[in-house]
Motif scaffolding. Structure first.
Motif, short mmCIF file in Angstrom:
data_model
loop_
_atom_site.label_atom_id
_atom_site.label_comp_id
_atom_site.label_asym_id
_atom_site.label_seq_id
_atom_site.Cartn_x
_atom_site.Cartn_y
_atom_site.Cartn_z
N LEU A 151 0.81 -1.22 0.00
CA LEU A 151 0.00 0.00 0.00
C LEU A 151 0.84 1.27 0.00
CD1 LEU A 151 -2.86 -1.02 2.46
CD2 LEU A 151 -3.01 -0.77 -0.02
N ARG A 152 2.16 1.14 0.23
CA ARG A 152 2.99 2.33 0.18
C ARG A 152 3.23 2.79 -1.26
NH1 ARG A 152 6.90 -1.74 1.49
NH2 ARG A 152 8.54 -1.94 -0.08
N HIS A 153 2.88 1.96 -2.24
CA HIS A 153 3.02 2.32 -3.66
C HIS A 153 1.71 2.98 -4.12
CE1 HIS A 153 6.67 -0.06 -3.61
NE2 HIS A 153 5.98 -1.07 -3.13
N ALA A 154 1.79 4.21 -4.59
CA ALA A 154 0.61 5.04 -4.83
C ALA A 154 -0.35 4.41 -5.84
CB ALA A 154 1.03 6.43 -5.31
N ASN A 155 0.17 3.88 -6.95
CA ASN A 155 -0.71 3.31 -7.97
C ASN A 155 -1.43 2.08 -7.45
OD1 ASN A 155 -0.25 5.20 -10.00
ND2 ASN A 155 1.56 4.12 -10.77
N PHE A 156 -0.70 1.24 -6.73
CA PHE A 156 -1.34 0.06 -6.17
C PHE A 156 -2.42 0.48 -5.17
CE2 PHE A 156 -1.84 -3.14 -2.87
CZ PHE A 156 -2.11 -4.27 -3.62
#
Length: 543
Positions: A24-29
């Motif tokens: 969840l730290r990856h914006a697109n994901f």
């Protein structure tokens, strides 16, 4: 045939692990995961409404079970073409088109229900249409995960997707039950159509960086054939699909029989039906949170066996349940089983397929699993008509337990091999300039050959290396592969294989994974001579 336990040492799952919520730290994901949660919640509201509506339109076990079969059958029919489209088209546009189709069909179902123009077969037809959109969406969505997170977070991203799906499963059925009780099934269908819009907007916001292509895009039929050849030549993928069939065929009985179990055996209403599915979702979320620890102490096969056994025990509990509390415990266990087995199998399928064929491999995997779900649900409905819902659940649970142990010889782990000695890989000569125009037309099959000189003392080792190399060639797109031994000179061997076209031959080089190159090196290392094995390429001509 199952892989023998003594054939090769087996590696445990060595995929890097991270915390459950690290993707969840990856914006697109994060954007797409939240939007997917809304969309999946709407789907479960719709599924609850469709199942409950059928109990009013045609309250027989077979018709109720056909609602689930109609939602799952499209994946069986469309999984392979959906995977091919997802690998050769822009995945973002593909996903938007699939979600838009489902939104349109959901809105049409809402309208017809509100006008009292929907019958049992119309409900099945529109359920099938929504399932068709889901079938086109699913391989592309799964294959998109490696674009959203690094490999270290991929397993957790897959798990988090499953947790999100089961959070939706927890919220959606209960929400659907209360919406039906308050405003009717047409309101549940309206909520579903609105939820699809959330994911469509998120996909429009996502700025996808498409991978660079150095070769022309694959043709649709050729792409499907290449995907099928990859899976048929991959022992690990075949084992994963078989283990999935053994689980989903029997686990599907719950989906086909639960509405009637709640309504007829337990004598409860739509709110209780929704809460039963919510109990399943709660169990799945709890099981998902425990998956990190389970993966650390159990191998792939053990994890899937745990999920399978838990699921069959849950079916047995549902079969003997005299009260909603016992059925609720069964649904909690079923939820744990579903997340452990389904997320593990899906993660192993994704990790076992290279990027160039991932969506097609996932499509074939889903073809098998959803085919098992559709047929299992329909078979459970038929059996419920013949012997009753209780005995149908007990029968599926008992036979499923036996099957879970029967498929254990098919291993889902990758065999490990010693590193090959340093050896130059066979390299064919450059293309003659006068033939370049012919190859540019990309017509005619390509015959490839590699010739070896093998010490008779190395014959056994060479044949073992060739058995591995056969799989490499076929997984990379070969139409066929053959090994020949010179009858006058037993030390001379030649392998031949054919590619569909010159472009497919060029793609072959890009499709080789590190372990494939290692297999080629192992075979080349057994060659005896001053030069590497001789490699050649020939183009077919019609006389």
């Amino acid at each position: 045939m199952p892989r023998r336990a003594d054939a090769a040492p087996i590696a445990r799952d060595t995929v890097p692990t991270s915390s459950t919520f690290s993707p969840l730290r990856h914006a697109n994901f994060r954007l797409l995961w939240i939007a997917s949660l809304a969309s999946n919640t709407g789907i479960w509201v719709q599924n609850t409404g469709a199942g409950w509506l059928m109990t009013s339109l045609a309250p027989s076990p077979i018709m109720v079970s056909l609602v689930q079969a109609a939602s799952m059958l499209p994946v069986f029919l469309l999984a392979l073409p959906a995977g091919a489209f997802a690998d050769i088209l822009d995945r973002r546009r593909h996903l938007i088109a699939a979600q838009s189709w489902m939104c349109l069909m959901g809105a049409l179902l809402c309208l017809l229900t509100a006008l009292h123009l929907i019958g049992p077969w119309g409900l099945l037809a529109l359920t099938f249409a929504i399932g068709a959109g889901s079938a086109m969406n699913s391989p592309a969505w799964s294959a998109t995960m490696p674009e959203l997170v690094p490999r270290a977070d991929l397993t957790q991203a897959i798990l988090l997707n499953n947790i999100g799906f089961n959070i939706a499963r927890s919220i959606g059925p209960a929400l659907g039950g209360f919406i039906i009780g308050l405003a009717g099934t047409q309101a549940a269908f309206a909520v579903n159509a609105a939820c699809f819009l959330v994911l469509i907007v998120a996909l429009l916001v996502w700025k996808r960086e498409a991978p660079r292509q150095t070769l022309p895009k694959e043709h649709f039929l050729s792409a499907m054939r290449a995907g099928a050849r990859f899976v048929s030549a991959s022992p690990v993928m075949r084992a994963i699909i078989l283990r999935a069939l053994a689980y989903f065929l029997f686990a599907a009985s719950m989906w086909g029989l639960l509405p009637l179990l709640v309504r007829e055996r337990l004598g409860l209403g739509p709110e209780a039906f929704g809460l039963m599915l919510t109990a399943m979702g709660v169990g799945a979320v709890g099981g998902g949170l425990a998956m990190g620890r389970l993966r650390a102490i159990m191998g792939r096969g053990q994890l899937v066996l745990l999920g399978s056994v838990t699921g069959m025990v849950a079916l047995l509990l549902l079969g003997v349940a005299p009260h909603w509390s016992v059925a609720g415990v069964g649904m909690l266990l079923y939820g744990v089983s579903w997340i452990v087995a389904s997320s593990s199998l899906q993660a192993y399928a994704q990790l076992s397929a290279p990027a160039w064929v991932r969506a097609r491999a996932i499509g074939i995997y889903q073809l098998g699993t959803f085919g098992a779900l559709a047929s299992g649900s329909a078979l459970a409905g038929w059996l419920g008509d013949v012997v009753g819902v209780q005995w149908a659940l007990l029968g599926f649970g008992l036979v499923g337990l036996v099957t879970a142990f029967a498929v254990l010889p098919w291993r889902m782990e990758t065999a490990t091999h010693a590193e090959p000695a340093a050896s130059a890989l066979p390299q064919p000569e450059a293309v003659a300039p006068e033939l370049a125009p012919l190859l540019a037309r990309d017509r005619g099959r390509v015959l490839e050959a590699v010739r070896y000189r093998i010490d008779p003392a190395d014959r056994t080792a060479f044949l073992a290396a060739m058995a591995q190399l056969r799989g490499v060639r076929l997984r990379s797109g070969a139409l066929w592969w053959r090994l020949y031994e010179d009858v006058a000179h037993p030390e001379q061997w030649a392998e031949f294989w054919a590619m569909e076209s010159w472009t497919e031959h060029l793609r072959e080089m890009h499709r080789l994974e590190p372990e494939d190159r290692a297999a080629i090196a192992r075979a080349a290392a057994l060659h005896r001579g001053d030069r590497p094995p001789e490699a050649s390429r020939s183009i077919a001509h019609d006389p």
